[in-house]
Design a protein around this motif. Structure first.
Motif, short mmCIF file in Angstrom:
data_model
loop_
_atom_site.label_atom_id
_atom_site.label_comp_id
_atom_site.label_asym_id
_atom_site.label_seq_id
_atom_site.Cartn_x
_atom_site.Cartn_y
_atom_site.Cartn_z
N VAL A 144 0.92 -1.18 -0.10
CA VAL A 144 0.00 -0.07 0.15
C VAL A 144 0.83 1.30 0.11
CG1 VAL A 144 -1.80 1.33 1.35
CG2 VAL A 144 -1.99 -1.14 1.22
N GLY A 145 2.02 1.21 1.10
CA GLY A 145 2.75 2.55 0.93
C GLY A 145 3.50 2.73 -0.48
N LEU A 146 4.01 1.54 -1.07
CA LEU A 146 4.68 1.96 -2.55
C LEU A 146 3.79 2.40 -3.50
CD1 LEU A 146 6.77 -1.51 -2.51
CD2 LEU A 146 7.58 0.94 -2.20
N MET A 147 2.46 1.85 -3.38
CA MET A 147 1.36 2.34 -4.38
C MET A 147 1.19 3.79 -4.15
SD MET A 147 -2.10 2.97 -4.53
CE MET A 147 -2.91 2.21 -3.11
N LEU A 148 0.97 4.30 -2.86
CA LEU A 148 0.93 5.62 -2.63
C LEU A 148 2.03 6.49 -3.03
CD1 LEU A 148 -1.01 5.19 0.94
CD2 LEU A 148 -2.00 5.88 -1.30
N LEU A 149 3.30 6.01 -2.50
CA LEU A 149 4.12 6.85 -3.00
C LEU A 149 4.45 6.71 -4.72
CD1 LEU A 149 6.99 5.75 -0.48
CD2 LEU A 149 6.06 7.93 -0.64
N SER A 150 4.03 5.68 -5.26
CA SER A 150 4.28 5.87 -6.59
C SER A 150 3.31 6.92 -7.53
CB SER A 150 4.09 4.42 -7.44
OG SER A 150 2.67 4.20 -7.10
#
Length: 604
Positions: A228-234
């Motif tokens: 989830v964190g990587l998706m938001l950062l991307s």
């Protein structure tokens, strides 16, 4: 290629039995807390230790970082590898701790903790990088592991760290809440307990270790949070790419002068480049086709990778300009090291983007070796900067003194305070050498600075002169010629208007009746007196600071308001000056007679 998840699962089976991991990690956390508490408890008498202060700094670093390294390695790394890596980490921290003390002068070694803030932060970064390079290699049993393993271990550790710190913070919030509840019914034992160092230090490390273990046991939960964190950062990469592109495209129309005039342009550009690097990695992830982001994010990755190059070039231009004008300083050397790391990423990521646009090879594949190379370069530079290899203070002092000796800076304008207070033992030694110079101006200034006991305000050497921002009163009046001119940052006038609470009010007045005007400059703390010497230069002669008696009725409480309202008047001194042994002395008031009615500004 072995999938990162399979490698991690296989590695856990190689470690201690699962039933022992919990007690082992909790024991590490408790022992860390007891060790840190012992250091805190003995810190008052540490100057009496035969091996202080270097030993104290080394112990602080070891007790702070080695247990965290063990928490991150036990159960994931082979025992022999973890033991060898721990020995290397201990040696590395000992070197950095010893050097941190060895490069300091007596003025900065008066009490614990004996180190400055940047060093532990960079030490933590170096350990984080090295640990995950070693961990991934150990998991694959090869010197260079597949990129997905590096990605998996590093990002999982980052998520674990954030969750563990959050868990520890939440624990203390609840504990303070409970203490408050007990306090309102007359029971203060819990509140008193939270104030005892023997309690709060071990409890904090124990709770942190508990959080590390809990997050490690629920490995699937960590991976879910990371996803989830990587998706938001991307998706944030889209925003950062648009901002960076707008900045770069606007430069041909605005030029770089405004950027350099800020005094922090290079650091801002480097921060933007660092944000792009992190967000590009978050979007790229481990590079496997099934984890590729949507088309919009992929385009942002490619464009952002190209934008890194102009940002790093701008950072180098800014550093070259400032170093060429004013020489090296510790901050500029660290910024240069950051720019070098950024250059590794910028070149590699730009090449990956070009290959992708030309449809040659897999999508952004050169990102992987570039990221590993950047991590290795960053680790090497951190170790070099915080060891005798590339000590920023030593390099800065050598460069600044060389500029003075070859005439690039006038002896009167040279920043001797930087050598005395801003560059540790290297500057102290250089100042002592300058005190034996053949130039009488250099000798006088160097000796005066060596005799100075109080730490003066240290500024970035070579920062550009600035025009003081003063409110001149009464309205429409002018200050004497030569006072309101650009001044170096070491001049007190440069601080006027630098922040909302540093507003200054100035007025021209002939205080001593000699026909020459002096200048009074007031800020929130008091009023300073500036006079012009025979050579036409203005210098601060002294001042009147604070109030030691209640304000008379109607008198302004802020010195600036008093100057605005004409409530600053010269008064004849109540007590005369005395000549003592051929030297004139003014009275120093110990107990002002507050019952004596005087006008505002009276010395009494």
């Amino acid at each position: 290629m072995i999938a990162a998840e399979d490698a991690m699962d296989r590695d856990v089976l190689r470690g201690p039995p699962t039933r022992l991991l919990g007690p082992l990690r909790l024991g590490i956390g408790l022992l860390q807390g007891l060790a840190l508490w012992w250091l805190h408890w003995t810190s008052d008498g540490v100057t009496g230790w035969p091996w202080a202060p270097a030993g104290f700094v080394i112990l602080v670093l070891l007790f702070a970082f080695i247990p965290v390294l063990l928490l991150a390695g036990v159960g994931r790394m082979h025992g022999s590898t973890l033991a060898a890596w721990t020995v290397v980490a201990v040696a590395l921290l000992a070197l950095m701790g010893w050097h941190e003390v060895a490069r300091q002068s007596a003025d900065t070694l008066r009490g614990p903790p004996f180190f400055t803030t940047p060093m532990p932060l960079f030490a933590a970064a170096a350990l984080f990088i090295a640990h995950h390079l070693v961990l991934a290699a150990d998991m694959e049993r090869r010197w260079i592991a597949p990129f997905p393993v590096y990605f998996d271990t590093a990002w999982k550790a980052g998520v674990q760290l954030v969750l563990s710190v959050g868990f520890t913070g939440a624990f203390w919030i609840l504990l303070f809440l409970g203490a408050g509840l007990f306090r309102i019914i007359g029971l203060d034992f819990l509140e008193d307990l939270t104030r005892k160092s023997w309690f709060y230090v071990p409890v904090t490390t124990f709770v942190f270790a508990t959080a590390v273990h809990l997050t490690d046991v629920r490995d699937g939960l960590i991976r879910g949070v990371r996803t989830v964190g990587l998706m938001l950062l991307s998706w944030l990469l889209l925003v950062m790419t648009v901002l960076a592109a707008g900045f770069v495209l606007a430069l041909p129309f605005t030029g770089l002068k405004g950027l350099w005039d800020t005094g922090s342009g290079t650091s801002l550009v480097l921060a933007a480049a660092a944000a792009l690097i992190v967000l590009i990695n978050a979007a790229y992830q481990d590079g496997r086709p099934e984890n590729r982001p949507p088309l919009a994010v992929r385009l942002a990755v490619q464009v952002g990778s190209l934008l890194l190059l102009p940002l790093i070039v701008i950072a180098f231009l800014g550093l070259a300009l400032r170093i060429g004008q004013h020489g090296l300083t510790p901050d500029r050397i660290i910024a240069l090291a950051c720019a070098l790391v950024g250059a590794v990423f910028a070149v590699g990521y730009a090449w990956a983007s070009l290959r992708t646009f030309l449809r040659r090879g897999d999508w952004m594949r050169p990102v992987e070796p570039t990221t590993l190379a950047g991590a290795v370069v960053a680790f090497g530079l951190i170790v070099a900067l915080f060891s005798p290899l590339l000590d920023p203070a030593r390099l800065s002092v050598a460069d600044q003194v060389a500029r003075l000796e070859r005439g690039a800076v006038a002896p009167e304008a040279f920043d001797y305070a930087f050598l005395r207070f801003g560059s540790r033992t290297a500057g102290q030694g250089a100042l002592e050498r300058l005190a034996r110079s053949a130039d009488p101006v250099i000798v006088r200034n160097a000796r005066n600075m060596l005799a100075t006991e109080n730490t003066v305000r240290i500024v970035d050497v070579g920062s550009p002169d600035t025009l003081p921002r003063l409110e001149v009163v009464p309205a429409g009046a002018a200050l004497p010629e030569g006072f309101l001119v650009p001044v170096p940052p070491t001049d007190d006038r440069a601080q006027c208007g630098a922040a909302p609470d540093r507003a200054c009010v100035a007025s021209s007045v002939d205080l001593d009746g000699d026909g020459e005007s002096e200048v009074l400059v007031a800020d929130a703390s008091g009023i300073r007196l500036w006079t012009r010497g025979p050579d036409g230069r203005w210098s601060r002669r002294g001042g009147w600071y604070g109030r030691r008696c209640p304000d008379p009725a109607g008198a302004a409480s802020d010195p600036r308001d008093a100057l605005r309202q004409g409530q600053v008047q010269p008064l004849a001194p109540r007590w005369p000056d005395l000549q003592i042994g051929g030297t004139r002395h003014s009275v120093l008031i110990d107990a002002p007679e507050c019952g004596v009615r005087t006008s505002p500004g009276s010395a009494d």
